[in-house]
Design a protein around this motif. Structure first.
Motif, PDB file in Angstrom:
ATOM      1  N   PHE A  13       0.833  -1.209   0.000  1.00  0.00           N
ATOM      2  CA  PHE A  13       0.000   0.000   0.000  1.00  0.00           C
ATOM      3  C   PHE A  13       0.865   1.255   0.000  1.00  0.00           C
ATOM      4  N   SER A  14       1.682   1.387  -1.049  1.00  0.00           N
ATOM      5  CA  SER A  14       2.520   2.555  -1.248  1.00  0.00           C
ATOM      6  C   SER A  14       2.958   2.601  -2.700  1.00  0.00           C
ATOM      7  N   ASP A  15       3.286   3.793  -3.183  1.00  0.00           N
ATOM      8  CA  ASP A  15       3.886   3.882  -4.512  1.00  0.00           C
ATOM      9  C   ASP A  15       5.400   4.090  -4.400  1.00  0.00           C
ATOM     10  N   PHE A  16       5.904   4.323  -3.191  1.00  0.00           N
ATOM     11  CA  PHE A  16       7.324   4.502  -2.898  1.00  0.00           C
ATOM     12  C   PHE A  16       7.963   5.650  -3.693  1.00  0.00           C
ATOM     13  N   LEU A  17       7.147   6.613  -4.129  1.00  0.00           N
ATOM     14  CA  LEU A  17       7.658   7.759  -4.871  1.00  0.00           C
ATOM     15  C   LEU A  17       7.866   8.944  -3.936  1.00  0.00           C
ATOM     16  N   LEU A  18       8.565   9.961  -4.434  1.00  0.00           N
ATOM     17  CA  LEU A  18       8.745  11.198  -3.680  1.00  0.00           C
ATOM     18  C   LEU A  18       7.560  12.116  -3.960  1.00  0.00           C
ATOM     19  N   HIS A  19       6.967  12.656  -2.893  1.00  0.00           N
ATOM     20  CA  HIS A  19       5.823  13.557  -3.019  1.00  0.00           C
ATOM     21  C   HIS A  19       6.011  14.746  -2.090  1.00  0.00           C
ATOM     22  N   ASP A  20       5.541  15.901  -2.538  1.00  0.00           N
ATOM     23  CA  ASP A  20       5.490  17.079  -1.681  1.00  0.00           C
ATOM     24  C   ASP A  20       4.132  17.059  -0.999  1.00  0.00           C
ATOM     25  N   VAL A  21       4.115  16.665   0.258  1.00  0.00           N
ATOM     26  CA  VAL A  21       2.863  16.597   1.016  1.00  0.00           C
ATOM     27  C   VAL A  21       2.813  17.666   2.099  1.00  0.00           C
ATOM     28  N   GLY A  22       3.662  18.671   1.949  1.00  0.00           N
ATOM     29  CA  GLY A  22       3.629  19.804   2.870  1.00  0.00           C
ATOM     30  C   GLY A  22       4.261  19.550   4.215  1.00  0.00           C
ATOM     31  N   THR A  23       4.977  18.451   4.351  1.00  0.00           N
ATOM     32  CA  THR A  23       5.607  18.139   5.637  1.00  0.00           C
ATOM     33  C   THR A  23       7.104  17.909   5.487  1.00  0.00           C
ATOM     34  N   GLY A  24       7.661  18.274   4.342  1.00  0.00           N
ATOM     35  CA  GLY A  24       9.078  18.032   4.081  1.00  0.00           C
ATOM     36  C   GLY A  24       9.987  18.801   5.019  1.00  0.00           C
ATOM     37  N   ASP A  25      11.209  18.316   5.141  1.00  0.00           N
ATOM     38  CA  ASP A  25      12.152  18.914   6.079  1.00  0.00           C
ATOM     39  C   ASP A  25      13.252  19.707   5.382  1.00  0.00           C
ATOM     40  N   GLY A  26      13.157  19.855   4.067  1.00  0.00           N
ATOM     41  CA  GLY A  26      14.149  20.624   3.340  1.00  0.00           C
ATOM     42  C   GLY A  26      15.404  19.851   2.992  1.00  0.00           C
ATOM     43  N   ILE A  27      15.466  18.586   3.312  1.00  0.00           N
ATOM     44  CA  ILE A  27      16.641  17.769   3.001  1.00  0.00           C
ATOM     45  C   ILE A  27      16.518  17.282   1.561  1.00  0.00           C
ATOM     46  N   VAL A  28      17.556  17.539   0.769  1.00  0.00           N
ATOM     47  CA  VAL A  28      17.554  17.129  -0.631  1.00  0.00           C
ATOM     48  C   VAL A  28      17.675  15.613  -0.714  1.00  0.00           C
ATOM     49  N   GLN A  29      16.775  15.005  -1.482  1.00  0.00           N
ATOM     50  CA  GLN A  29      16.785  13.563  -1.725  1.00  0.00           C
ATOM     51  C   GLN A  29      17.607  13.293  -2.981  1.00  0.00           C
ATOM     52  N   ASN A  30      17.767  12.043  -3.337  1.00  0.00           N
ATOM     53  CA  ASN A  30      18.411  11.707  -4.613  1.00  0.00           C
ATOM     54  C   ASN A  30      17.534  12.247  -5.725  1.00  0.00           C
ATOM     55  N   GLY A  31      18.026  13.228  -6.446  1.00  0.00           N
ATOM     56  CA  GLY A  31      17.235  13.805  -7.528  1.00  0.00           C
ATOM     57  C   GLY A  31      17.362  15.308  -7.618  1.00  0.00           C
ATOM     58  N   GLY A  32      18.211  15.905  -6.810  1.00  0.00           N
ATOM     59  CA  GLY A  32      18.473  17.329  -6.934  1.00  0.00           C
ATOM     60  C   GLY A  32      17.612  18.220  -6.057  1.00  0.00           C
ATOM     61  N   GLN A  33      17.798  19.521  -6.218  1.00  0.00           N
ATOM     62  CA  GLN A  33      17.154  20.537  -5.382  1.00  0.00           C
ATOM     63  C   GLN A  33      15.638  20.454  -5.387  1.00  0.00           C
ATOM     64  N   SER A  34      15.045  20.004  -6.479  1.00  0.00           N
ATOM     65  CA  SER A  34      13.584  19.946  -6.551  1.00  0.00           C
ATOM     66  C   SER A  34      12.992  18.940  -5.575  1.00  0.00           C
ATOM     67  N   THR A  35      13.831  18.116  -4.968  1.00  0.00           N
ATOM     68  CA  THR A  35      13.345  17.101  -4.030  1.00  0.00           C
ATOM     69  C   THR A  35      13.443  17.545  -2.574  1.00  0.00           C
ATOM     70  N   ARG A  36      13.874  18.779  -2.324  1.00  0.00           N
ATOM     71  CA  ARG A  36      14.185  19.193  -0.952  1.00  0.00           C
ATOM     72  C   ARG A  36      12.996  19.194   0.008  1.00  0.00           C
ATOM     73  N   ASN A  37      11.786  19.298  -0.496  1.00  0.00           N
ATOM     74  CA  ASN A  37      10.615  19.260   0.381  1.00  0.00           C
ATOM     75  C   ASN A  37       9.735  18.050   0.119  1.00  0.00           C
ATOM     76  N   LYS A  38      10.331  17.039  -0.477  1.00  0.00           N
ATOM     77  CA  LYS A  38       9.572  15.832  -0.798  1.00  0.00           C
ATOM     78  C   LYS A  38       9.967  14.698   0.138  1.00  0.00           C
ATOM     79  N   LEU A  39       9.025  13.819   0.357  1.00  0.00           N
ATOM     80  CA  LEU A  39       9.256  12.644   1.195  1.00  0.00           C
ATOM     81  C   LEU A  39       8.842  11.409   0.429  1.00  0.00           C
ATOM     82  N   ARG A  40       9.558  10.319   0.667  1.00  0.00           N
ATOM     83  CA  ARG A  40       9.195   9.056   0.042  1.00  0.00           C
ATOM     84  C   ARG A  40       7.980   8.482   0.763  1.00  0.00           C
ATOM     85  N   THR A  41       7.004   8.066  -0.010  1.00  0.00           N
ATOM     86  CA  THR A  41       5.793   7.497   0.547  1.00  0.00           C
ATOM     87  C   THR A  41       6.132   6.194   1.263  1.00  0.00           C
ATOM     88  N   ALA A  42       5.838   6.150   2.532  1.00  0.00           N
ATOM     89  CA  ALA A  42       6.077   4.932   3.313  1.00  0.00           C
ATOM     90  C   ALA A  42       4.976   3.919   3.056  1.00  0.00           C
TER      91      ALA A  42
END
Length: 98
Positions: A13-42
């Motif tokens: 029950f997950s897509d395991f993708l990065l999404h901006d759900v408004g709770t990001g911590d500003g940490i850049v994920q694998n994928g560059g600056q555009s991922t800084r507020n995204k979290l991987r769906t658990a």
């Protein structure tokens, strides 16, 4: 499929993708600056045994965790808010079965 799983089918029950759900911590994920507020769906499986929810454990109830999402999740949260009480109970009951 890994041999250890044999022919078992899993439904995490997950897509395991990065999404901006408004709770990001500003940490850049694998994928560059555009991922800084995204979290991987658990995965939601095992949710019935969790008492602290969200990516940082900040929510204590399923209802609170659902409503804390924002960003890309805003349309879904709005639909949740418009559900009847019975529909919300059914959804929470389903989540508690995972």
């Amino acid at each position: 499929m890994p041999p250890a799983l044999g022919d078992k089918v899993i439904r995490p029950f997950s897509d395991f993708l990065l999404h901006d759900v408004g709770t990001g911590d500003g940490i850049v994920q694998n994928g560059g600056q555009s991922t800084r507020n995204k979290l991987r769906t658990a995965a939601l499986w095992g949710m019935r045994s969790r008492d602290r929810l969200m990516h940082a454990g900040a929510s204590l109830t399923r209802n609170d965790a659902i409503q804390r999402h924002a960003g890309e999740a805003t349309p879904v949260i709005n639909r949740y808010r418009n559900m009847s009480l019975n529909q919300k109970i059914q959804l929470i009951t389903f989540l508690n079965s995972l």
